[in-house]
Structure formats: structure tokens, C-alpha cells
Design a protein around this motif. Sequence first.
Motif, mmCIF file in Angstrom:
data_model
loop_
_atom_site.group_PDB
_atom_site.id
_atom_site.type_symbol
_atom_site.label_atom_id
_atom_site.label_comp_id
_atom_site.label_asym_id
_atom_site.label_seq_id
_atom_site.Cartn_x
_atom_site.Cartn_y
_atom_site.Cartn_z
ATOM 1 N N VAL A 45 -48.770 -44.973 91.707
ATOM 2 C CA VAL A 45 -48.751 -43.928 90.669
ATOM 3 C C VAL A 45 -49.599 -44.340 89.484
ATOM 4 O O VAL A 45 -50.351 -43.523 88.921
ATOM 5 N N THR B 296 -52.756 -42.357 88.027
ATOM 6 C CA THR B 296 -52.773 -41.970 86.614
ATOM 7 C C THR B 296 -54.073 -42.402 85.968
ATOM 8 O O THR B 296 -54.691 -41.646 85.200
ATOM 9 N N VAL C 127 -45.878 -42.974 80.851
ATOM 10 C CA VAL C 127 -45.759 -42.764 82.291
ATOM 11 C C VAL C 127 -44.855 -43.862 82.829
ATOM 12 O O VAL C 127 -45.209 -45.043 82.801
ATOM 13 N N SER D 13 -43.433 -45.494 85.786
ATOM 14 C CA SER D 13 -43.604 -45.578 87.241
ATOM 15 C C SER D 13 -43.296 -46.961 87.790
ATOM 16 O O SER D 13 -43.753 -47.312 88.878
ATOM 17 N N VAL E 189 -41.183 -49.354 89.882
ATOM 18 C CA VAL E 189 -40.341 -49.044 91.035
ATOM 19 C C VAL E 189 -39.005 -49.770 90.908
ATOM 20 O O VAL E 189 -38.954 -50.942 90.556
ATOM 21 N N THR F 5 -37.764 -47.658 80.607
ATOM 22 C CA THR F 5 -37.812 -46.192 80.579
ATOM 23 C C THR F 5 -36.763 -45.659 79.606
ATOM 24 O O THR F 5 -37.017 -44.724 78.836
ATOM 25 N N ALA G 151 -41.471 -41.071 86.874
ATOM 26 C CA ALA G 151 -41.589 -41.361 88.306
ATOM 27 C C ALA G 151 -40.563 -42.398 88.726
ATOM 28 O O ALA G 151 -40.372 -42.617 89.919
ATOM 29 N N ASN G 152 -39.903 -43.050 87.761
ATOM 30 C CA ASN G 152 -38.865 -44.034 88.067
ATOM 31 C C ASN G 152 -37.543 -43.307 88.296
ATOM 32 O O ASN G 152 -36.747 -43.120 87.386
ATOM 33 N N LEU H 127 -42.458 -36.310 87.342
ATOM 34 C CA LEU H 127 -43.758 -36.674 87.900
ATOM 35 C C LEU H 127 -43.739 -36.765 89.416
ATOM 36 O O LEU H 127 -44.772 -36.583 90.055
ATOM 37 N N ASP H 128 -42.576 -37.055 90.030
ATOM 38 C CA ASP H 128 -42.516 -37.030 91.495
ATOM 39 C C ASP H 128 -42.983 -35.669 91.987
ATOM 40 O O ASP H 128 -42.669 -34.635 91.384
ATOM 41 N N ILE I 112 -49.394 -35.669 88.496
ATOM 42 C CA ILE I 112 -49.712 -36.506 87.331
ATOM 43 C C ILE I 112 -50.538 -35.719 86.323
ATOM 44 O O ILE I 112 -50.262 -35.736 85.112
#
Length: 393
Positions: free
Chosen positions: A14, A18, A96, A98, A100, A108, A121-122, A147-148, A268
Motif C-alpha cells: 500500500v 501511495t 496513510v 498501512s 500491517v 494509527t 488500511a490498518n 482505504l481498503d 488510494i
Amino acid sequence: MVTRVSILGATGSVGRSTADILVAHRDRFAVEAVAGGRDAPALADMAKRLGARFAAISDERALPELRACLGGTGIAAAGGEGAVMEAALRPADIVVASIVGAAGVRPTHAAVQAGRTVALANKESLVCAGAAFMRDARAGGATLLPLDSEHNAIFQALGRHRPDEIEQMVITASGGPFRTWPAGRIATARREEALAHPNWSMGAKITIDSASLMNKGLELIEAHHLFGVSPERLGVVVHPQSIVHGLVSFSDGSVVAGLALPDMRVPIAHCLGFPERLGTSARRLDLASIARLDFEAPDLARFPALRLAMEALEAGAGAPTVLNAANEVAVAAFLGGRLRFGDMAPLCEAMLDRFGEARDSGVLDSVEAALALDAEVRRAAEALVPAALKSAH
């Protein structure tokens, strides 16, 4: 006006996508910070490519190499968990998120507490600590942009419709590499087979979750918190072409779906430009050339991970926290050759059973409480891995 962006998880799939969008629109964006895990050369290359002001690497042992790679650039560098937190809190208009796994929850969370706009995205932030995370996001005045690809499609399909107009939200699953495999063959699948996703190029952890369909279960939990929709109004459909990403059914019988070719640059770009649209070089969808779109119900017997996630969503409280922690241990053990593919779901189920009292004791009242439960489950799951492997042979 220039929009300042920070990327948490900059060296992952990701993060790289981005960067492609940011480079294509250099006149609109400036990069404040990039954060990565342990790959110092890749993080340095990303920081230099984007002209970032600050680079943070979570593995402090890699900091000397990062500083050496950034020598003479003027880009500041730091290492360790505190450095990643600094990256999350530096002045940026959009963060952003992201990273994992549960490792991404604290930074976040820090960004939403600071009132940032977070392109999320997390998914673990909402799976592990959804109620507390959303409460703190509201209190901090943060904006969450999904964002997913699945949640972004639903976000776009929702438009300005009221919650009482929504009958159902459905996210799609490609079915992964084992969609047509019998259960016995899935159970003994090799690492390289599980990593051979038919449509998407992702990191190892997410790819394994996609192969087991755990990823879809986690996305259902994320959607529950993100959109405030009850579990019975959420569903999954297997769609092997990965063209339709999410669907919303409304009270008048109409259905609005989000379609695009499988390319993360599309969601994104939507998040980075929102509420405007940014141009991308992603291939355009040509339905006539695709000719057909297939859909089927998920098989919960062959893919028990999805069943466990649905049950955890229904149970609520700490059940998703327990499931996510156990799954991260299981995936790491499978990737490391310490667990069979078919033993991952049973390990998760064993942890859900063991931590029944903790998971059902009520809504976890803080992100830190969720992370404490996460750590406890990880220790217990890790202790079971050798026994699970022994019983498999």
C-alpha cells in the motif's frame, strides 16, 4: 494548496502504491514523514523519492543503516516504536495508515487522537479495538477514510444516504488460490501455494489471510465499526474476477456497487484527493472484454476462518481482539514452517475458547486494554504452536 501526507507502512504494498500517486501529483502533495519496519535501504529510497522530511524505522537496530543511506539528504531519521509514533504525530493533513497487523494500532490511534484525516488500511485498529478506537476518533475530531478496496467501494456507494435506508452491505472475496480446492488439499497447502494470489499483489500476511478467507472476516468486523452497521446486515460473496469490490443494498430494492480493476492505486487516489478525484494511470475497466462476472456463496466448511470471524463479530466485546491476535500468531507460524495451513483456524478457535471469559466480559474500554488482551492471547497461542505441529504429524 499543498496537502501534507505521512505514510505509516511506507515500504509495504500500500505504501508503494501511495508513493506512485504522490509522485504523479507532486504539485498537490508534500510528504512529511515515512515509517517502515526493518528494511532500511527501501525506507531510505522511499524517503528520497518522495522528499520526506522525516523517516522512522521501527526496528531500532536498523537505524544506523538508515542514517547511512540518508546521508547528505537532510532527511531526519529515528528508530524504535517512539519514532513511528513521532511519524504519526508530525504535522500532516493526511496520514496513510498501512502498517500491517496489531503493530499499526498504536500509531494509527495516535493519529486519530490528534484529529488527523486518516486513510485507513490498518484494519486491525478496528478489529482489535474497534469500539474504543471509533470513540477516540470522534472525540479527537478525526476523519477516517476507508482505504481498503472493499470498504472504499462501499464508502463511495453509500453517498449521502441515511443509515435507515441501508438494508445490507456486501464485501467481495476473490476466493484466493484455494477457491476450488477440496478441504483435504487446502489443509496441507504449501507456503508457496498459499502465497500465489490470483488477482492481487500484497504482503505475505495479508496474502495468507486472503487464502484462508480470514481477511474477509476481518473486513466484516472493520465494516461494522467503520459504517456502524449491525452484523446481520453485513455479508460476503465470492467473486473470483475481483472487479466488484463492495455492494450496498437500499430499502427501495436498488443496489449500488463499486467496480474497478484490482489496483490499489484506485482507492488510494480516492482517499488522497477526497472529495475531489485524482487521475491515475490504473488500467480502465472494459466489461465487454471481461465478458462475465461470477458470484458464489463462501463455503464456511472449507474456509473455517471466515466462520470464526463471523462468530467473533456476532459475539462482539473482546472476541475480535482474541481472534486477531491468535490469527497473527498462526499466520507467522505457517509462514515460518511451524504450522500447517489447516491448523491455523483450529489454533484460533482454541484461543477463542480459552479466552471466553475475557472476551465476553464487556466492551474493552480503551485501546490499551485491547492491546493488553492481544499480548496475552499471543503468548498463549505461541505456546500452543509446537503442540499443534506435533499433533499434525
